[in-house]
Design a protein around this motif. Structure first.
Motif, PDB file in Angstrom:
ATOM      1  N   UNK A  74       0.831  -1.211   0.000  1.00  0.00           N
ATOM      2  CA  UNK A  74       0.000   0.000   0.000  1.00  0.00           C
ATOM      3  C   UNK A  74       0.865   1.261   0.000  1.00  0.00           C
ATOM      4  N   UNK A  75       1.885   1.297   0.844  1.00  0.00           N
ATOM      5  CA  UNK A  75       2.781   2.454   0.892  1.00  0.00           C
ATOM      6  C   UNK A  75       3.541   2.582  -0.423  1.00  0.00           C
ATOM      7  N   UNK A  76       4.004   1.465  -0.949  1.00  0.00           N
ATOM      8  CA  UNK A  76       4.760   1.455  -2.195  1.00  0.00           C
ATOM      9  C   UNK A  76       3.933   1.955  -3.376  1.00  0.00           C
ATOM     10  N   UNK A  77       2.651   1.639  -3.380  1.00  0.00           N
ATOM     11  CA  UNK A  77       1.777   2.085  -4.475  1.00  0.00           C
ATOM     12  C   UNK A  77       1.727   3.607  -4.532  1.00  0.00           C
ATOM     13  N   UNK A  78       1.681   4.251  -3.380  1.00  0.00           N
ATOM     14  CA  UNK A  78       1.696   5.716  -3.361  1.00  0.00           C
ATOM     15  C   UNK A  78       2.991   6.230  -3.959  1.00  0.00           C
ATOM     16  N   UNK A  79       4.110   5.621  -3.586  1.00  0.00           N
ATOM     17  CA  UNK A  79       5.396   6.046  -4.116  1.00  0.00           C
ATOM     18  C   UNK A  79       5.446   5.943  -5.635  1.00  0.00           C
ATOM     19  N   UNK A  80       4.953   4.838  -6.165  1.00  0.00           N
ATOM     20  CA  UNK A  80       4.990   4.637  -7.615  1.00  0.00           C
ATOM     21  C   UNK A  80       4.237   5.733  -8.354  1.00  0.00           C
ATOM     22  N   UNK A  81       3.241   6.321  -7.707  1.00  0.00           N
ATOM     23  CA  UNK A  81       2.446   7.367  -8.368  1.00  0.00           C
ATOM     24  C   UNK A  81       3.127   8.729  -8.335  1.00  0.00           C
ATOM     25  N   UNK A  82       4.170   8.900  -7.513  1.00  0.00           N
ATOM     26  CA  UNK A  82       4.792  10.225  -7.373  1.00  0.00           C
ATOM     27  C   UNK A  82       6.281  10.247  -7.714  1.00  0.00           C
ATOM     28  N   UNK A  83       6.878   9.101  -7.940  1.00  0.00           N
ATOM     29  CA  UNK A  83       8.322   9.099  -8.160  1.00  0.00           C
ATOM     30  C   UNK A  83       8.679   9.350  -9.622  1.00  0.00           C
ATOM     31  N   UNK A  84       9.828   9.996  -9.788  1.00  0.00           N
ATOM     32  CA  UNK A  84      10.394  10.185 -11.125  1.00  0.00           C
ATOM     33  C   UNK A  84      11.478   9.151 -11.380  1.00  0.00           C
ATOM     34  N   UNK A  85      12.134   8.702 -10.308  1.00  0.00           N
ATOM     35  CA  UNK A  85      13.201   7.718 -10.442  1.00  0.00           C
ATOM     36  C   UNK A  85      13.367   6.994  -9.111  1.00  0.00           C
ATOM     37  N   UNK A  86      13.916   5.779  -9.177  1.00  0.00           N
ATOM     38  CA  UNK A  86      14.175   4.946  -8.005  1.00  0.00           C
ATOM     39  C   UNK A  86      15.418   4.126  -8.260  1.00  0.00           C
ATOM     40  N   UNK A  87      16.272   4.038  -7.255  1.00  0.00           N
ATOM     41  CA  UNK A  87      17.433   3.141  -7.309  1.00  0.00           C
ATOM     42  C   UNK A  87      17.480   2.372  -6.001  1.00  0.00           C
ATOM     43  N   UNK A  88      18.007   1.156  -6.051  1.00  0.00           N
ATOM     44  CA  UNK A  88      18.068   0.335  -4.848  1.00  0.00           C
ATOM     45  C   UNK A  88      19.291  -0.566  -4.893  1.00  0.00           C
ATOM     46  N   UNK A  89      19.724  -0.979  -3.703  1.00  0.00           N
ATOM     47  CA  UNK A  89      20.795  -1.955  -3.568  1.00  0.00           C
ATOM     48  C   UNK A  89      20.517  -2.778  -2.315  1.00  0.00           C
ATOM     49  N   UNK A  90      20.786  -4.068  -2.408  1.00  0.00           N
ATOM     50  CA  UNK A  90      20.675  -4.992  -1.276  1.00  0.00           C
ATOM     51  C   UNK A  90      22.043  -5.653  -1.127  1.00  0.00           C
ATOM     52  N   UNK A  91      22.550  -5.737   0.113  1.00  0.00           N
ATOM     53  CA  UNK A  91      23.828  -6.407   0.301  1.00  0.00           C
ATOM     54  C   UNK A  91      23.898  -7.035   1.688  1.00  0.00           C
ATOM     55  N   UNK A  92      24.785  -8.004   1.827  1.00  0.00           N
ATOM     56  CA  UNK A  92      24.972  -8.694   3.103  1.00  0.00           C
ATOM     57  C   UNK A  92      25.844  -7.858   4.021  1.00  0.00           C
ATOM     58  N   UNK A  93      25.466  -7.873   5.308  1.00  0.00           N
ATOM     59  CA  UNK A  93      26.285  -7.179   6.302  1.00  0.00           C
ATOM     60  C   UNK A  93      26.677  -8.164   7.399  1.00  0.00           C
TER      61      UNK A  93
END
Length: 93
Positions: A74-93
């Motif tokens: 639900x929160x992510x859906x709002x973001x998708x409607x207002x974002x111009x760009x998105x970047x992400x990274x996942x890594x082990x710590x």
């Protein structure tokens, strides 16, 4: 452990929705059990991405469960409607 970092650039004129989105992300801490910790912040620098999420999970499976949790969706859906760009990274710590 897995660290999940996401940054967004938002479309101009969406300031109210941005605040709602970021507050919604903050509200997921302590609600979705797989989300071990999270920080949500707005950028203070010019010419940067507008906001960032830094979160931690015990495993990639927990991260996937978080991504598919209806409260996050639900929160992510709002973001998708207002974002111009998105970047992400996942890594082990």
């Amino acid at each position: 452990m897995i660290r999940h970092i996401v940054m967004w650039k938002f479309r101009p004129g969406t300031e109210a929705e941005q605040a709602q989105f970021l507050e919604g992300l903050r509200g997921l801490q302590g609600v979705i059990p797989q989300l071990r910790s999270s920080q949500v912040a707005r950028s203070v620098g010019a010419d940067n991405y507008d906001a960032v999420l830094v979160s931690e999970f015990d495993s990639l499976e927990d991260l996937e469960a978080y991504k598919h949790d209806p409260r996050h969706v639900k929160v992510s859906a709002l973001c998708k409607s207002i974002r111009a760009d998105r970047v992400a990274v996942d890594y082990e710590i």
